[in-house]
Scaffold this motif. Sequence first.
Motif, PDB file in Angstrom:
ATOM      1  N   LEU A  22      -8.284   9.475 -15.777  1.00 16.50           N
ATOM      2  CA  LEU A  22      -8.712   9.647 -14.397  1.00 16.50           C
ATOM      3  C   LEU A  22      -8.733   8.135 -13.721  1.00 16.50           C
ATOM      4  N   ALA A  23      -8.948   7.242 -14.462  1.00 18.75           N
ATOM      5  CA  ALA A  23      -9.040   5.874 -14.044  1.00 18.75           C
ATOM      6  C   ALA A  23      -7.461   5.275 -13.786  1.00 18.75           C
ATOM      7  N   VAL A  24      -6.512   5.644 -14.552  1.00 20.13           N
ATOM      8  CA  VAL A  24      -5.075   5.667 -14.575  1.00 20.13           C
ATOM      9  C   VAL A  24      -4.607   6.122 -13.243  1.00 20.13           C
ATOM     10  N   VAL A  25      -4.902   7.383 -12.996  1.00 21.11           N
ATOM     11  CA  VAL A  25      -4.477   7.939 -11.814  1.00 21.11           C
ATOM     12  C   VAL A  25      -5.276   7.426 -10.444  1.00 21.11           C
ATOM     13  N   LEU A  26      -6.458   7.131 -10.636  1.00 17.38           N
ATOM     14  CA  LEU A  26      -7.126   6.467  -9.729  1.00 17.38           C
ATOM     15  C   LEU A  26      -6.280   4.910  -9.187  1.00 17.38           C
ATOM     16  N   LEU A  27      -6.108   4.157 -10.267  1.00 18.67           N
ATOM     17  CA  LEU A  27      -5.416   3.052 -10.094  1.00 18.67           C
ATOM     18  C   LEU A  27      -4.054   3.330  -9.454  1.00 18.67           C
ATOM     19  N   VAL A  76      -1.332   3.437  -2.025  1.00 21.60           N
ATOM     20  CA  VAL A  76      -1.969   3.127  -0.677  1.00 21.60           C
ATOM     21  C   VAL A  76      -1.861   1.752  -0.411  1.00 21.60           C
ATOM     22  N   THR A  77      -2.002   0.796  -1.284  1.00 19.80           N
ATOM     23  CA  THR A  77      -1.642  -0.583  -0.748  1.00 19.80           C
ATOM     24  C   THR A  77      -0.248  -0.860  -0.450  1.00 19.80           C
ATOM     25  N   ASP A  78       0.682  -0.367  -0.969  1.00 15.00           N
ATOM     26  CA  ASP A  78       1.933  -0.646  -1.013  1.00 15.00           C
ATOM     27  C   ASP A  78       2.482   0.131   0.307  1.00 15.00           C
ATOM     28  N   ALA A  79       1.879   1.287   0.610  1.00 10.58           N
ATOM     29  CA  ALA A  79       2.214   2.061   1.851  1.00 10.58           C
ATOM     30  C   ALA A  79       1.529   1.184   3.293  1.00 10.58           C
ATOM     31  N   SER A  80       0.408   0.582   2.756  1.00  6.76           N
ATOM     32  CA  SER A  80      -0.018  -0.141   3.893  1.00  6.76           C
ATOM     33  C   SER A  80       0.695  -1.326   4.392  1.00  6.76           C
ATOM     34  N   ALA A  81       0.965  -1.978   3.195  1.00  4.60           N
ATOM     35  CA  ALA A  81       1.907  -3.302   3.331  1.00  4.60           C
ATOM     36  C   ALA A  81       3.271  -2.839   4.085  1.00  4.60           C
ATOM     37  N   ALA A  82       3.786  -1.874   3.671  1.00  2.00           N
ATOM     38  CA  ALA A  82       5.125  -1.557   4.386  1.00  2.00           C
ATOM     39  C   ALA A  82       4.709  -0.810   5.928  1.00  2.00           C
ATOM     40  N   PRO A 142      13.603  -7.460   3.918  1.00  2.00           N
ATOM     41  CA  PRO A 142      13.206  -7.016   2.694  1.00  2.00           C
ATOM     42  C   PRO A 142      11.792  -6.854   2.605  1.00  2.00           C
ATOM     43  N   ILE A 143      10.911  -5.977   2.092  1.00  2.00           N
ATOM     44  CA  ILE A 143       9.727  -6.088   1.880  1.00  2.00           C
ATOM     45  C   ILE A 143       9.192  -6.356   0.323  1.00  2.00           C
ATOM     46  N   HIS A 144       8.283  -7.071   0.171  1.00  2.00           N
ATOM     47  CA  HIS A 144       7.765  -7.593  -1.269  1.00  2.00           C
ATOM     48  C   HIS A 144       6.477  -6.675  -1.497  1.00  2.00           C
ATOM     49  N   LEU A 145       6.406  -5.457  -2.157  1.00  2.00           N
ATOM     50  CA  LEU A 145       5.059  -4.906  -2.235  1.00  2.00           C
ATOM     51  C   LEU A 145       4.353  -5.636  -3.279  1.00  2.00           C
ATOM     52  N   PRO A 146       2.952  -5.506  -2.558  1.00  2.00           N
ATOM     53  CA  PRO A 146       1.742  -6.293  -3.656  1.00  2.00           C
ATOM     54  C   PRO A 146       1.522  -5.768  -5.112  1.00  2.00           C
ATOM     55  N   LEU A 147       1.891  -4.290  -5.021  1.00  2.00           N
ATOM     56  CA  LEU A 147       1.431  -3.900  -6.443  1.00  2.00           C
ATOM     57  C   LEU A 147       2.861  -2.831  -6.582  1.00  2.00           C
ATOM     58  N   HIS A 148       3.152  -2.762  -7.826  1.00  2.00           N
ATOM     59  CA  HIS A 148       4.325  -1.831  -8.302  1.00  2.00           C
ATOM     60  C   HIS A 148       3.975  -0.432  -9.089  1.00  2.00           C
ATOM     61  N   HIS A 174      12.725  -3.048  -4.903  1.00  2.00           N
ATOM     62  CA  HIS A 174      13.115  -3.662  -3.699  1.00  2.00           C
ATOM     63  C   HIS A 174      13.196  -2.608  -2.720  1.00  2.00           C
ATOM     64  N   ALA A 175      12.485  -3.039  -1.535  1.00  2.00           N
ATOM     65  CA  ALA A 175      12.988  -1.958  -0.472  1.00  2.00           C
ATOM     66  C   ALA A 175      12.920  -2.784   0.773  1.00  2.00           C
ATOM     67  N   ASP A 176      13.759  -2.329   1.658  1.00  2.00           N
ATOM     68  CA  ASP A 176      13.859  -2.908   3.199  1.00  2.00           C
ATOM     69  C   ASP A 176      12.842  -2.198   4.099  1.00  2.00           C
ATOM     70  N   VAL A 177      12.761  -2.934   5.065  1.00  2.00           N
ATOM     71  CA  VAL A 177      11.957  -2.046   6.334  1.00  2.00           C
ATOM     72  C   VAL A 177      12.567  -2.487   7.558  1.00  2.00           C
ATOM     73  N   ALA A 178      12.979  -1.559   8.372  1.00  2.00           N
ATOM     74  CA  ALA A 178      13.540  -1.800   9.525  1.00  2.00           C
ATOM     75  C   ALA A 178      12.993  -1.287  10.743  1.00  2.00           C
ATOM     76  N   ALA A 179      13.551  -1.759  11.905  1.00  2.00           N
ATOM     77  CA  ALA A 179      12.961  -1.397  13.159  1.00  2.00           C
ATOM     78  C   ALA A 179      14.001  -1.472  14.039  1.00  2.00           C
ATOM     79  N   VAL A 180      14.196  -0.551  15.184  1.00  2.00           N
ATOM     80  CA  VAL A 180      15.284  -0.505  16.261  1.00  2.00           C
ATOM     81  C   VAL A 180      14.587  -0.367  17.530  1.00  2.00           C
ATOM     82  N   SER A 181      15.294  -1.194  18.255  1.00  2.00           N
ATOM     83  CA  SER A 181      14.354  -1.180  19.995  1.00  2.00           C
ATOM     84  C   SER A 181      15.674  -1.405  20.622  1.00  2.00           C
ATOM     85  N   ALA A 182      15.639  -0.702  21.959  1.00  2.00           N
ATOM     86  CA  ALA A 182      16.460  -0.871  23.190  1.00  2.00           C
ATOM     87  C   ALA A 182      15.871  -1.306  24.189  1.00  2.00           C
ATOM     88  N   ALA A 183      16.762  -1.682  25.272  1.00  2.00           N
ATOM     89  CA  ALA A 183      16.247  -1.953  26.612  1.00  2.00           C
ATOM     90  C   ALA A 183      17.459  -1.832  27.406  1.00  2.00           C
TER      91      ALA A 183
END
Length: 147
Positions: A18-23, A29-35, A119-125, A132-141
Amino acid sequence: MVRQRNERGQTTLLIIGLAVVLLMMAAVVTDASAAYLQRQGLDTLADGAALTAADAGASGDEAYGNGLDVDLHLDADVARAAVLSYLHRVGAYDRYPGLSTRVSVDSSTQRVIVEVRAPIHLPLHVPGSPEHADVAAVSAATVGVDE
């Protein structure tokens, strides 16, 4: 004589599992929040860059020389230069190492499209997740004259 099974240690195994699953859940959640936070920052950069590019790409010479009854035309080279200048001015390359941009101009719709990617550097693996992952955003005017 009936032999009784010894179940000592079974509770310990369940607690450790249970502790392993919780960790792992906390790491996800930490990585998703960072992304999410990095994507929000890139959204802001893309919005500012697109607005700057549209403003700079539609030169004032057309408005002052031809009047506002004709459509403004975007200069793709000026728009690209404006995006790079904006990103340097706001310190985007320092805040997001490895930042890359793509700027395109659609002449038919008078629209500037800016994509920023970093590129995003995730705090926990989490085991099984990409390292390694990339995060992108697109905008138009769009540049145009309201009637």
